[in-house]
Design a protein around this motif. Structure first.
Motif, mmCIF file in Angstrom:
data_model
loop_
_atom_site.group_PDB
_atom_site.id
_atom_site.type_symbol
_atom_site.label_atom_id
_atom_site.label_comp_id
_atom_site.label_asym_id
_atom_site.label_seq_id
_atom_site.Cartn_x
_atom_site.Cartn_y
_atom_site.Cartn_z
ATOM 1 N N ARG A 155 1.268 -0.161 -4.716
ATOM 2 C CA ARG A 155 0.932 -1.360 -5.498
ATOM 3 C C ARG A 155 -0.362 -1.947 -4.953
ATOM 4 N N LEU A 156 -1.472 -1.393 -5.437
ATOM 5 C CA LEU A 156 -2.749 -1.739 -4.813
ATOM 6 C C LEU A 156 -3.163 -3.181 -5.096
ATOM 7 N N GLN B 86 -8.800 5.768 -5.706
ATOM 8 C CA GLN B 86 -8.104 5.865 -6.990
ATOM 9 C C GLN B 86 -9.101 5.712 -8.149
ATOM 10 N N ALA C 237 -8.238 2.657 -0.546
ATOM 11 C CA ALA C 237 -7.273 3.212 -1.498
ATOM 12 C C ALA C 237 -7.709 2.916 -2.926
ATOM 13 N N VAL C 238 -8.202 1.683 -3.154
ATOM 14 C CA VAL C 238 -8.646 1.313 -4.501
ATOM 15 C C VAL C 238 -9.829 2.192 -4.910
ATOM 16 N N VAL D 16 -6.975 -1.124 2.189
ATOM 17 C CA VAL D 16 -6.666 -1.401 0.785
ATOM 18 C C VAL D 16 -7.857 -1.004 -0.089
ATOM 19 N N GLU D 17 -9.049 -1.422 0.304
ATOM 20 C CA GLU D 17 -10.232 -1.128 -0.529
ATOM 21 C C GLU D 17 -10.491 0.383 -0.583
ATOM 22 N N LEU E 106 0.828 -1.218 0.000
ATOM 23 C CA LEU E 106 0.000 0.000 0.000
ATOM 24 C C LEU E 106 0.858 1.262 0.000
ATOM 25 N N ALA F 10 -1.351 -5.352 -2.772
ATOM 26 C CA ALA F 10 -1.862 -5.172 -1.411
ATOM 27 C C ALA F 10 -3.149 -5.970 -1.238
ATOM 28 N N ARG F 11 -4.000 -5.882 -2.246
ATOM 29 C CA ARG F 11 -5.276 -6.590 -2.170
ATOM 30 C C ARG F 11 -5.052 -8.091 -2.107
#
Ligand SMILES: Nc1ncnc2c1ncn2[C@@H]1O[C@H](COP(=O)(O)OP(=O)(O)OP(=O)(O)O)[C@@H](O)[C@H]1O
Ligand SMILES: [Mg+2]
Length: 1011
Positions: free
Chosen positions: A751-752, A792, A788-789, A785-786, A747, A755-756
């Motif tokens: 590098r999402l 983005q 951040a996704v 993580v979610e 994260l 990370a996921r």
């Protein structure tokens, strides 16, 4: 090199000399500051004096100094007077231009050229006859003048190495310099401490130096395990296998020169390299013949021998023997251990080389003579009142000597007794060695075997147990299997069941839970329920324990209660204690803290009462874990450490240290006590972490520490190593921090997808477990993580991606609530704080990020005293406040708190994010006390900025334009209005002389203004 691979023979970096290097640097800085500085570096041959000093010489440029270096030569007194000074002055010619050289030499070039021809044409041309000898006092004055004039240009470092070989003139000259040097010059001298016999001429020189009070001493010691492992890794360009580290450490005793040579020999497949053998024997061969004979006898005893025993075996006239030993001691081949009076070989390799030099026909009888002498001594003592027979050490020596004398019958019996004695003295690794030796002899000497105080099955069992407690996983499993093979389960179900239960434990310690579970289930299956037995209670307790370790707490409790009942029925108190520890742990992990603690304390009381080492170890660890999960990390750290101390007293630190110490470090780290945590981790890596089961925790915790402080690559390497090495699937509580850490590292790195994937894989491990704490920890990261996704995706207008992330976030939150709110679970304060954080992350995923939730999460962490999480939450709170257009001072306050926390902790990534947010929002961060994160914000590149005429704010906007952001997105990112953003963009286009955003982006990329 022909036909071979050229291999580096020295380590490219200097290992483990931080304090010593700092001491030298400080001396140089003192000299630069105008004070005289003289340091004498002492240490045995090969310990690293030259390397250390050379390292300083390479760095003199950093303080604008010049270095002059010379060494004394091993060529006998008077042959080459002043040799080191000649060598040191020679480079002046290249260093200075002719005019400057002339000034520095102060008109003495001609005179000095007689010593150092490079310095110019010798005097004599202009008057004084060249042959007239230069009086020493004149020379000394000249040199002092040169040094002082040189120091007017900048600090000077003068190194004179290997003083033990210095001639009288050089010593006199150095003595003069020491008395008269002024500021600007640092003088560093080195000598081999092991060369200084009692009448060595350097001794009075050093004594004079000490009396003068002008010189400081620096003693270089041998390297420890951690540093040596690093040295070998440096040479091999990859980590050395632990067994190799162990062997090189034992034989080199941490001397880097010997270590390098032994490694090179290992790589070519030879044992003691010839060159090394000759080198270590040279000093022995310089002694008189009779003394060499005595040393041969001493070498048969090992690296140390006491006088009485040596005298008995040498069988020489007492006075004569003392005289010979004195020679060996004054010549530094033997030392005397002050405490015991024993003679000790100065280096293990000397003993090894002397011993190897003996013919086999010489060795056998000498070993037998030692064995007999020892037996006589023990027998004599036996008659004296109050004498307690042989000590564990003597038993061990007897076993060794009988074996080496090829008397296998005596060797077997002595080995069994030595094993028992060593076990009783908590010397577990030694006990294991003796038992294994006895087992290897068993079939060869049936008569002795028949007379052994332990039968073969018992011997195998004791060996397996000691191997387990000493931390030798593979050997414990191998021995446990051999013991089991000797039992027919149909005929002896209790015995077979008991051995299976132990085998299960060994598998678990080796980090192989599936095999452990299979063994214990088999044990439970074959032991009859009726009549109840201690074996049954033990198997049930072990089953409960494994279920607990897999997070199956409800089942574990049922089994644990059964175990307690059977144990009470048959009066098996140790088993009762063991099962209580498991029950308490289950309760605690499910959040019933007080009830859990009560059972755990009861379990520990029993373990103490019966000195059950294994349960002492796990009792402390489990109690501490429960406290830690409950948010009481300070107490937890203390109990982990108390546990380590308790097992250390019983010789089992090798088994528990590798988990207790890192766990204590992790607890302290969570509280922000980073330095203490680092110190503990250093201790852990000093232990012999020879198998993956012993390395796993240490690596996980070091990975976590690296992650927190922003060393993402280091963190990933550690955490990946845990996964790569694990012999079986990790237990839930071991998997969660590894995958959580990997997800977080990815994260921070942006590098999402990685990370996921890491978060999802970690959650798989928790699927069948009731682990509210770990679920809350990993769930929080997965939601981050979610979030951040989703953020983005929103910026990219990728609606489908955003929706998917939002849905996943919702599912994750549901799952988290299901585990923490399951029947029978009571969320601890830490679980609750994690949950609040997870909910705040959820708001960020769903949008808009909710400052209230972040504030709540932050206060929950602050109340518990966990600054890392608090700092993170404050940062998110500030970000959410700014996005919402809340009053700036609110956001500024939250940001200032995040900033202070991140700075104090040295959380580099968090600091960088806080700074970036502050910059974008134009919030001034307060000055901090100056903690760890002193990384200045990325320096602006004034040249480019000036040239293009862009303001710092415009540069920020340009970076976002280059990233493909719309005006609206730029406005959001920088907390400005759409209108302001569009004004910035048109100004930028004008200044860059381009017509559209695409061209502006191209310019930005070309000039590396992005990112
Ligand atoms: N701290 C260290 N890190 C890495 N390599 C080391 C270190 N110390 C010593 N070495 C290596 O060990 C070898 C011996 O070191 P060095 O020559 O400095 O020893 P010394 O004390 O000067 O010995 P001598 O008394 O023989 O001059 C060298 O190859 C050196 O590179
Ligand atoms: Mg040297």
């Amino acid at each position: 090199m022909i036909g071979g691979v050229a291999r580096r023979v020295s380590c490219p970096v200097v290992v483990g000399r931080g304090a010593e290097a700092a001491q030298l640097r400080a001396a140089l800085e003192r000299a630069a500051g105008g004070q005289p500085a003289i340091v004498v570096v002492a240490g045995e041959a090969g310990v690293g004096k030259t390397r250390l000093v050379h390292d300083l010489v390479c760095r003199v440029g950093e303080v604008g100094a010049v270095a002059l270096t010379g060494g004394c030569l091993d060529v006998g007194d008077g042959v080459l007077a002043y040799a080191p000074l000649v060598e040191a002055l020679r480079p002046l010619v290249g260093l200075l231009d002719p005019a400057e050289l002339e000034r520095v030499l102060g008109g003495a070039g001609g005179e000095l050229a007689r010593l150092v021809p490079e310095l110019g044409p010798p005097a004599g041309v202009g008057g004084r006859p060249a042959e007239a000898p230069l009086a020493p006092t004149r020379l000394f004055e000249l040199l002092l003048g040169v040094l002082h004039r040189l120091a007017e240009r900048g600090p000077v470092l003068l190194v004179v190495e290997d003083l033990h070989w210095a001639d009288q003139s050089t010593r006199d000259l150095l003595g003069f310099l020491v008395r008269n040097l002024r500021g600007g010059v640092a003088l560093v001298l080195t000598y081999r401490s092991d060369e200084l016999h009692r009448r060595h001429p350097l001794r009075p020189f050093l004594a004079e130096l000490d009396r003068s009070g002008r010189a400081e001493r620096l003693e270089l010691d041998r390297l420890g395990r951690r540093d040596l492992a690093e040295l070998l890794a440096g040479i091999l360009e990859e980590p050395a296998p632990p067994a190799l580290v162990g062997e090189v450490l034992a034989r080199s005793e941490g001397n880097p020169f010997f270590a390098e040579e032994l490694l090179a020999a290992h790589l070519d497949g030879s044992r003691l390299p010839l060159a090394l053998r000759d080198l270590v024997l040279a000093r022995v061969e310089a002694l008189s013949e009779p003394t060499q004979r005595v040393l041969e006898v001493a070498a048969v005893a090992g690296t140390r021998v006491d006088h009485e025993l040596l005298a008995a075996v040498v069988g020489q006239d007492a006075e004569q023997l003392v005289w010979l030993l004195r020679e060996a001691v004054t010549r530094h081949v033997l030392g005397v251990d002050e405490a015991s009076g024993a003679y000790v070989f100065r280096h293990a390799l000397v003993q090894e080389a002397v011993y190897d030099d003996l013919l086999p026909v010489q060795r056998g009888p000498l070993h037998a003579a030692y064995a007999r002498a020892l037996e006589r001594r023990i027998a004599q003592r036996g008659h004296a009142p109050g004498a307690g027979g042989a000590t564990a050490v003597e038993q061990g020596q007897l076993a060794y000597h009988w074996y080496a004398a090829h008397d296998l019958g005596q060797a077997l019996l002595a080995s069994v007794k030595a094993g028992q004695a060593a076990e009783a003295a908590s010397a577990l690794a030694e006990a294991l060695g003796h038992y294994e030796r006895a087992l290897s002899l068993w079939d060869q000497v049936p008569e002795a075997a028949a007379a052994s105080p332990l039968d073969r099955g018992t011997l195998l069992h004791r060996a397996a147990e000691t191997a387990n407690l000493a931390g030798y996983d593979d050997r414990a499993i191998g021995l446990g299997r051999l013991a089991l093979d000797r039992v027919d389960p149909a005929a002896e179900p209790l015995r077979a069941g008991a051995l299976l239960e132990r085998l299960a434990r060994y598998h678990w310690t080796a980090a192989d839970t599936p095999r452990a579970m299979a063994a214990v289930e088999q044990a439970v299956a074959i032991i009859p329920r009726d009549p109840p037995s201690e074996e049954l209670a033990r198997a049930l307790a072990a089953h409960a324990q494994l279920l607990m370790l897999l997070g199956r707490h409800a089942e574990a409790r049922v089994r644990g209660e059964e175990a307690v009942a059977v144990a009470r029925q048959v009066g098996a108190r140790a088993v009762e204690g063991h099962a209580l520890t498991t029950l308490g742990t289950c309760l605690g992990i499910l959040g019933h803290i007080e009830a859990g603690i009560a059972d755990l304390e009861q379990g520990l009381r029993i373990a103490r009462e019966l000195t059950a080492v294994d349960d002492l170890g796990r009792g402390h660890a489990n109690l501490a874990t429960v406290l830690d999960h409950a948010g009481r990390s300070a107490e937890a750290a203390e109990i982990f450490l108390a546990g380590a101390e308790a097992v250390r007293q019983h010789g089992a630190l090798g088994r528990y240290g590798p988990t207790h110490l890192p766990d204590a470090a992790l607890a302290l780290l969570g509280l922000g006590r980073r330095v203490e945590a680092e110190r503990l981790l250093d201790q852990v890596f000093d232990l012999d972490l020879r198998s993956p089961g012993l390395r796993g925790r240490a690596l996980t915790v070091r990975g976590t520490l690296r992650l927190r402080t922003g060393d993402l690559a280091g963190a990933e390497a550690d955490l990946r190593q845990v996964l790569d090495e694990a012999p079986g699937p990790l237990d839930p509580q071991n998997a969660a921090p590894v995958f959580g850490g990997l997800a977080e590292a990815a994260l921070w790195d942006g590098r999402l997808a990685d990370a996921r994937a890491a978060a999802a894989e970690g959650l798989e491990f928790l699927a069948a477990a009731e682990e509210p704490y770990w679920m809350s920890e990993l769930g929080r990261t997965a939601l981050r993580v979610e979030a951040a996704v989703a953020e983005q995706a929103r910026a990219r207008h990728a609606d489908a991606d955003e929706r998917a992330a939002r849905e996943l976030a919702g599912d994750l939150l549901d799952r988290l609530h299901a585990v923490t709110g399951a029947p029978g679970v009571s969320p601890t304060p830490t679980v609750a704080a994690n949950q609040r954080t997870a909910e705040a992350e959820w708001s960020r995923a769903a949008g808009p990020s909710d400052p209230e939730r972040w504030a709540g999460a932050a206060s929950a962490w602050e109340a518990l005293g966990y600054p890392w999480q608090a700092g993170y939450a404050r940062w998110r709170q500030a970000e959410a406040l700014l996005a919402q257009g809340a009053p700036r001072q609110d956001a500024a306050a939250a940001l200032a708190r995040a900033w202070a926390l991140a700075d104090r902790l040295g959380a580099r990534r968090l600091s960088a994010e806080v700074e970036s947010l502050a910059r974008r929002a134009r919030i001034e961060l307060p000055d901090t006390a100056g903690g760890g994160a002193q990384e200045a914000p990325a320096p602006e590149e004034p040249a480019v900025t000036d040239e293009l005429g862009l303001t710092p704010r415009e540069l920020e906007v340009l970076a976002l334009v280059a990233d493909g952001r719309t005006n609206r997105q730029i406005a959001q990112a920088l907390f400005i209005s759409n209108k302001t953003a569009s004004v910035h963009v048109s100004n930028i286009l004008a200044k860059l002389g381009v017509t559209n955003r695409g061209e502006a982006a191209a310019v930005a990329h070309r000039l590396h203004l992005t990112g």
